[in-house]
Design a protein around this motif. Structure first.
Motif, mmCIF file in Angstrom:
data_model
loop_
_atom_site.group_PDB
_atom_site.id
_atom_site.type_symbol
_atom_site.label_atom_id
_atom_site.label_comp_id
_atom_site.label_asym_id
_atom_site.label_seq_id
_atom_site.Cartn_x
_atom_site.Cartn_y
_atom_site.Cartn_z
ATOM 1 N N SER A 255 36.504 35.130 49.168
ATOM 2 C CA SER A 255 36.487 35.469 47.734
ATOM 3 C C SER A 255 35.812 36.819 47.538
ATOM 4 C CB SER A 255 35.712 34.428 46.930
ATOM 5 O OG SER A 255 36.308 33.198 47.073
ATOM 6 N N ARG A 256 34.696 37.020 48.230
ATOM 7 C CA ARG A 256 33.991 38.295 48.114
ATOM 8 C C ARG A 256 34.895 39.431 48.556
ATOM 9 N NH1 ARG A 256 28.471 38.955 50.256
ATOM 10 N NH2 ARG A 256 27.230 38.264 48.537
ATOM 11 N N GLU A 257 35.627 39.165 49.626
ATOM 12 C CA GLU A 257 36.519 40.189 50.154
ATOM 13 C C GLU A 257 37.588 40.528 49.110
ATOM 14 O OE1 GLU A 257 37.129 39.039 54.407
ATOM 15 O OE2 GLU A 257 39.124 39.810 53.882
ATOM 16 N N ALA A 264 41.764 47.694 39.627
ATOM 17 C CA ALA A 264 41.305 47.652 38.240
ATOM 18 C C ALA A 264 42.382 46.956 37.413
ATOM 19 C CB ALA A 264 41.098 49.074 37.745
ATOM 20 N N GLY A 265 41.941 46.059 36.556
ATOM 21 C CA GLY A 265 42.914 45.384 35.694
ATOM 22 C C GLY A 265 43.341 44.023 36.211
ATOM 23 N N THR A 266 43.072 43.730 37.498
ATOM 24 C CA THR A 266 43.408 42.391 37.990
ATOM 25 C C THR A 266 42.254 41.453 37.669
ATOM 26 O OG1 THR A 266 44.335 43.562 39.859
ATOM 27 C CG2 THR A 266 44.372 41.162 39.954
ATOM 28 N N GLN A 267 42.568 40.461 36.853
ATOM 29 C CA GLN A 267 41.542 39.493 36.448
ATOM 30 C C GLN A 267 41.555 38.324 37.423
ATOM 31 O OE1 GLN A 267 39.267 38.300 34.522
ATOM 32 N NE2 GLN A 267 39.317 39.148 32.466
ATOM 33 N N TYR A 268 40.368 37.828 37.731
ATOM 34 C CA TYR A 268 40.288 36.644 38.591
ATOM 35 C C TYR A 268 39.468 35.563 37.904
ATOM 36 C CZ TYR A 268 42.385 38.631 42.767
ATOM 37 O OH TYR A 268 43.262 39.148 43.669
ATOM 38 N N ALA A 269 39.754 34.329 38.295
ATOM 39 C CA ALA A 269 38.954 33.212 37.798
ATOM 40 C C ALA A 269 38.618 32.325 38.975
ATOM 41 C CB ALA A 269 39.737 32.430 36.760
ATOM 42 N N ILE A 270 37.457 31.699 38.895
ATOM 43 C CA ILE A 270 37.092 30.751 39.952
ATOM 44 C C ILE A 270 37.177 29.355 39.330
ATOM 45 C CG2 ILE A 270 34.582 30.712 39.583
ATOM 46 C CD1 ILE A 270 34.399 31.068 42.694
ATOM 47 N N VAL A 271 37.784 28.449 40.077
ATOM 48 C CA VAL A 271 38.068 27.130 39.514
ATOM 49 C C VAL A 271 37.406 26.069 40.388
ATOM 50 C CG1 VAL A 271 39.892 25.533 38.832
ATOM 51 C CG2 VAL A 271 40.301 28.010 38.763
ATOM 52 N N GLY A 356 37.061 22.928 36.107
ATOM 53 C CA GLY A 356 36.164 23.808 35.358
ATOM 54 C C GLY A 356 36.518 25.232 35.760
ATOM 55 N N ILE A 357 36.578 26.111 34.778
ATOM 56 C CA ILE A 357 37.035 27.471 35.084
ATOM 57 C C ILE A 357 36.019 28.503 34.624
ATOM 58 C CG2 ILE A 357 38.900 29.139 34.747
ATOM 59 C CD1 ILE A 357 40.611 26.717 33.872
ATOM 60 N N TYR A 358 35.780 29.455 35.487
ATOM 61 C CA TYR A 358 34.941 30.580 35.088
ATOM 62 C C TYR A 358 35.741 31.855 35.267
ATOM 63 C CZ TYR A 358 31.138 33.888 34.797
ATOM 64 O OH TYR A 358 30.342 34.931 34.421
ATOM 65 N N MET A 359 35.938 32.585 34.151
ATOM 66 C CA MET A 359 36.671 33.854 34.218
ATOM 67 C C MET A 359 35.699 34.906 34.762
ATOM 68 S SD MET A 359 39.678 33.107 32.888
ATOM 69 C CE MET A 359 40.487 34.547 32.231
ATOM 70 N N ILE A 360 36.031 35.480 35.889
ATOM 71 C CA ILE A 360 35.105 36.420 36.537
ATOM 72 C C ILE A 360 35.196 37.785 35.847
ATOM 73 C CG2 ILE A 360 34.511 37.535 38.715
ATOM 74 C CD1 ILE A 360 35.868 35.151 40.107
ATOM 75 N N GLU A 361 34.052 38.335 35.500
ATOM 76 C CA GLU A 361 34.030 39.627 34.816
ATOM 77 C C GLU A 361 34.638 40.708 35.720
ATOM 78 O OE1 GLU A 361 31.384 37.849 35.474
ATOM 79 O OE2 GLU A 361 30.467 37.219 33.584
ATOM 80 N N PRO A 362 35.315 41.696 35.105
ATOM 81 C CA PRO A 362 35.948 42.760 35.912
ATOM 82 C C PRO A 362 34.931 43.550 36.728
ATOM 83 C CG PRO A 362 36.634 42.870 33.616
ATOM 84 C CD PRO A 362 35.569 41.843 33.680
ATOM 85 N N THR A 363 33.665 43.530 36.292
ATOM 86 C CA THR A 363 32.657 44.322 37.009
ATOM 87 C C THR A 363 32.202 43.647 38.298
ATOM 88 O OG1 THR A 363 31.088 43.233 35.584
ATOM 89 C CG2 THR A 363 31.673 45.499 35.024
ATOM 90 N N VAL A 364 32.512 42.352 38.431
ATOM 91 C CA VAL A 364 32.055 41.626 39.622
ATOM 92 C C VAL A 364 32.936 42.007 40.797
ATOM 93 C CG1 VAL A 364 31.776 39.353 40.661
ATOM 94 C CG2 VAL A 364 31.158 39.718 38.273
ATOM 95 N N LYS A 365 32.296 42.615 41.784
ATOM 96 C CA LYS A 365 33.117 43.061 42.924
ATOM 97 C C LYS A 365 32.594 42.508 44.236
ATOM 98 C CE LYS A 365 35.992 46.316 41.003
ATOM 99 N NZ LYS A 365 36.084 47.651 40.480
ATOM 100 N N LYS A 366 32.468 43.379 45.226
ATOM 101 C CA LYS A 366 32.319 42.844 46.590
ATOM 102 C C LYS A 366 31.024 42.075 46.854
ATOM 103 C CE LYS A 366 30.678 46.530 49.636
ATOM 104 N NZ LYS A 366 30.414 47.759 48.978
ATOM 105 N N ASN A 367 29.982 42.361 46.075
ATOM 106 C CA ASN A 367 28.766 41.598 46.338
ATOM 107 C C ASN A 367 28.627 40.416 45.403
ATOM 108 O OD1 ASN A 367 27.886 42.972 48.543
ATOM 109 N ND2 ASN A 367 26.876 44.536 47.319
ATOM 110 N N ALA A 368 29.766 39.892 44.975
ATOM 111 C CA ALA A 368 29.770 38.788 44.017
ATOM 112 C C ALA A 368 28.934 37.622 44.538
ATOM 113 C CB ALA A 368 31.200 38.337 43.800
ATOM 114 N N ASP A 369 28.165 37.041 43.637
ATOM 115 C CA ASP A 369 27.390 35.854 44.000
ATOM 116 C C ASP A 369 28.299 34.643 43.782
ATOM 117 O OD1 ASP A 369 25.682 33.798 44.318
ATOM 118 O OD2 ASP A 369 24.078 34.646 43.081
ATOM 119 N N ILE A 370 29.056 34.310 44.824
ATOM 120 C CA ILE A 370 30.083 33.277 44.684
ATOM 121 C C ILE A 370 29.458 31.928 44.302
ATOM 122 C CG2 ILE A 370 31.933 32.051 45.903
ATOM 123 C CD1 ILE A 370 32.596 34.939 45.348
ATOM 124 N N ASP A 371 28.278 31.634 44.839
ATOM 125 C CA ASP A 371 27.606 30.367 44.485
ATOM 126 C C ASP A 371 27.408 30.278 42.988
ATOM 127 O OD1 ASP A 371 26.483 28.962 47.070
ATOM 128 O OD2 ASP A 371 26.379 31.112 47.347
#
Ligand code: C2E
Ligand code: CA
Ligand code: CA
Length: 662
Positions: A255-257, A264-271, A356-371
């Protein structure tokens, strides 16, 4: 955060760098070997040439000091040992004892002027040949530098004769300026290279090359083995044992990768997707069947994903998913589709799934705290937990606030205990007939320098979930016991103070002993402390609770049932548990006035308690008519805003001294 980051950092599998380093080492080793050979050659040649040079220096000096330009005797004398010639400053040969001065190269003894001079001399004397080579005696002729590369080509010419003769004499000319620079004298000297010399050289070369080669092969084999082991290890680390496919660890790293690479512009969500009644399913089916069902679910989800989306099998019945999400609506639709497909895998079984869904902010990138992101998705899912039906929930701001709050509280709780930030508040209990102070309940407050004054409703539920509540309970018991002891020492008329013990705490086998030891440590009497146990706790391990209550009573503590009437019927518990006090829940006194049915229930509950020899306390009473009613029905104590709110210790001390309500 930093520590979490490390958790998802796998040791890097360096292969290119060692390969480059090894190759460089390999080349370097060969260079060192070649250099060593050259040095060996130079050294051997120099040693051998030195003796010769010492001789010809002697002859050159002899000629220099002789008065004759060309003395027959001298010629005879020298010629017995060396071929030589003498030339004048114009390079005309004055005398010689050899005709063979075309094949070799000659050199004077002065290094500085030598090269030009030698070239000139060579030219004048017509001394040009492919086999030219030379030695350069220094001023004292004590050492001869050898330009070994010049010798190299000679080998090509000599191998057959070299082996036949078991060696070879390599001739060279040594030249000296004599007679004050007006003449040159040149001697033909030789370096004898033997077969033994060459054998040493050959052995040295072969052994060194072989050694380098072996070391290189060992290093490469080792590198390949380590790389293979690493990739094998990765497979094991990333494997989920039920689906025999990807697990949470892989999911977090991948996920971090993906987030790190996202455009830019690709939205992701974690479910966080959960199979709702997995445990129940396991009760009716075997574990093997349960795991088979999970595998089918996993494959179904995986097949529903698009490129760049991933799923793993998490704990037990959960599936973390990373999905692209144009917006909430399209994502909701896609997940609803996945859920219907998953429900269909159940066949005649009623399978349900919650996401349960969390829409990941566009600013969250490679060092995302996936936990943290997944935790948000899980929190959103938990809002659906009250039902077993399938459902979808998005993480919202309120959940975000809660998540932040949880974080703050968890970070500060330990220090708060150490710094005595938790304060004991006392809420008095009064006898409604006599208005006499009968007791108090100790209620915790958090007076935090960072967050301000916090009511227990905001942190107790958190502590109950994290288990930290047991620390608070210990803290409260100790502090209440300490206060009681001090009041006694001050000669105050103390009343029984009740302390809440969390339901989470009641599953501990030695709870009664813990409480006794805490109170004893402060030196307070047991019979002025009451332990409140919430009604709902009585549905837990009944045997254990009964034994704890019995022990507490044996030690002299009072035990009460808190919040009676707030949950499911607890009449059964009343029958079995030897409790001292029944606390009627505030809910009874919240409804409208003159509710006949409520009055009947309260009146009967008080009656029942009295028959069971229990004291009664009514909580949450704030109206006069309620007090009057409870007094009439024989309720022993009232704990409510009508008499007093929970108050700091100092205020309560005043109440104790007055023994009078306001
Ligand atoms: P609880 O044990 O049922 O405590 C009674 C709660 O009702 C207290 O809220 C008290 O302030 C409130 N209350 C009393 N009389 C009235 C009234 O007339 N009107 C209204 N509106 N409220 C009244 P508090 O102090 O906020 O505590 C809330 C809950 O937090 C407690 O409910 C208890 O479950 C928990 N709690 C508080 N302190 C502790 C503690 O030290 N340990 C544990 N384990 N739980 C605690
Ligand atoms: Ca209570
Ligand atoms: Ca209560």
């Amino acid at each position: 955060m930093a520590r979490r980051d490390k958790r998802y950092r796998l040791p890097k599998n360096w292969i290119v760098l060692p390969l480059i380093v090894y190759s460089l080492l390999f080349v370097l080793s060969f260079w060192i070997i070649t250099e060593s050979i050259e040095i060996f050659l130079a050294y051997t040649s120099s040693l051998k040439a030195k003796a010769e040079t010492e001789n010809v220096v002697y002859y050159a000096d002899l000629y220099d000091q002789s008065t004759f330009d060309s003395d027959e005797l001298f010629i005879d004398y020298v010629a017995s040992e060396y071929e030589f010639f003498v030339a004048d400053e114009n390079f005309n040969i004055i005398c010689k004892n050899t005709d063979n001065i075309t094949a070799e190269f000659i050199l004077p003894d002065e290094e500085s002027a030598s090269i030009g001079l030698v070239r000139h001399l060579a030219y004048e004397l017509d001394l040009t040949s492919e086999r030219d080579y030379f030695f350069m005696p220094d001023k004292d002729c004590s050492f001869l530098e050898v330009e070994a590369y010049k010798i190299m080509p000679i080998y090509a010419h000599v191998p057959t004769s070299f082996f036949k003769n078991k060696g070879e004499l390599f001739p060279y000319w040594t030249v000296f300026t004599v007679k004050n620079g007006t003449e040159f004298i040149a001697f033909k000297t030789h370096i004898p290279i033997t077969l033994t010399d060459m054998t040493y050289l050959a052995v040295f070369t072969t052994v060194s090359i072989l050694l380098v080669f072996i070391i290189f092969v060992i290093l490469i084999v080792n590198l390949i083995r380590t790389t293979k082991n690493n990739s094998q290890m990765k497979k094991v680390i990333f494997r989920d044992n039920i689906t025999i496919d990807r697990n949470w660890f892989w999911f977090a790293i991948k996920s971090r990768e993906i987030l790190g690479r996202r455009k830019a512009g690709t939205q992701y969500a974690i479910v966080s997707l959960v199979f709702v009644k997995y445990r129940q399913y396991l009760l009716c089916h075997s574990l093997v069947q349960g795991e088979q069902a999970l595998r089918v679910m996993y494959r179904t989800i995986k097949a529903s994903l698009e490129k760049g989306e991933i799923v793993a099998h998490g704990n037990l019945n959960t599936f973390p998913i990373l999905m692209k999400a144009e917006n909430e609506e399209t994502l909701r639709q896609r997940i609803a589709d996945i859920i219907s497909r998953l429900e269909a895998t159940g066949g005649e079984h009623d399978f349900n799934f919650q996401a349960g869904i969390y829409m990941i902010e566009p600013t969250v990138k490679k060092n995302a705290d996936i936990d943290m992101l997944y935790n948000n998705a899980s929190n959103a899912r938990l809002t659906l937990e009250s039902t077993d039906e399938s459902g979808i929930a998005f993480f919202n701001n309120q959940l975000l606030e809660e998540a932040k709050w949880t974080n703050i509280v968890t970070e500060n709780q330990k220090d708060a205990i150490a710094n005595e930030e938790f304060k004991v508040f006392y809420q008095p209990k009064y006898d409604p007939r006599t208005n006499e102070l009968m007791g108090a309940e100790a209620l915790v407050r958090w007076d935090s320098p960072k967050m301000g004054f916090i009511a227990p409703g905001k942190f107790i539920p958190l502590f109950e979930r994290s288990g930290f509540i047991t620390e608070i309970d210990h803290y409260m018991i100790s502090h209440v016991a300490r206060d009681q002891k001090r009041w006694l020492d001050e000669g105050k008329n103390i009343v029984t103070v009740s302390v809440n013990v969390s339901r989470a705490h009641f599953s501990e086998v030695n709870l009664a002993e813990q409480i006794r030891d805490l109170v004893d440590a402060e030196g307070a009497p047991h019979d002025k402390i009451e332990i409140e146990l919430t009604e709902s706790a009585f549905f837990d391990n009944q045997k254990l609770i009964l034994s704890t209550i019995n022990k507490l009573k044996e030690y002299g503590f009072h035990v009460s049932m808190d919040d009676f009437g707030s949950g499911y019927s607890s009449l059964n518990s009343l029958k079995d548990m030897p409790l001292d006090v029944l606390k009627l829940d505030a809910g009874f006194f919240r409804g409208e006035k003159d509710n006949e049915r409520t009055e009947i229930v309260v009146s009967e509950a008080l009656h029942l308690a009295r028959k069971l020899n229990m004291q009664t306390v009514a909580e949450g009473v704030d109206e006069q008519y309620q007090v009057d009613f409870l007094a009439k029905e024989g309720c022993n104590m009232i704990q409510g805003y009508f008499y007093a709110k929970p108050m700091p210790r100092e205020d309560f001390e005043l109440r104790m001294s007055n023994q009078q309500p306001l």
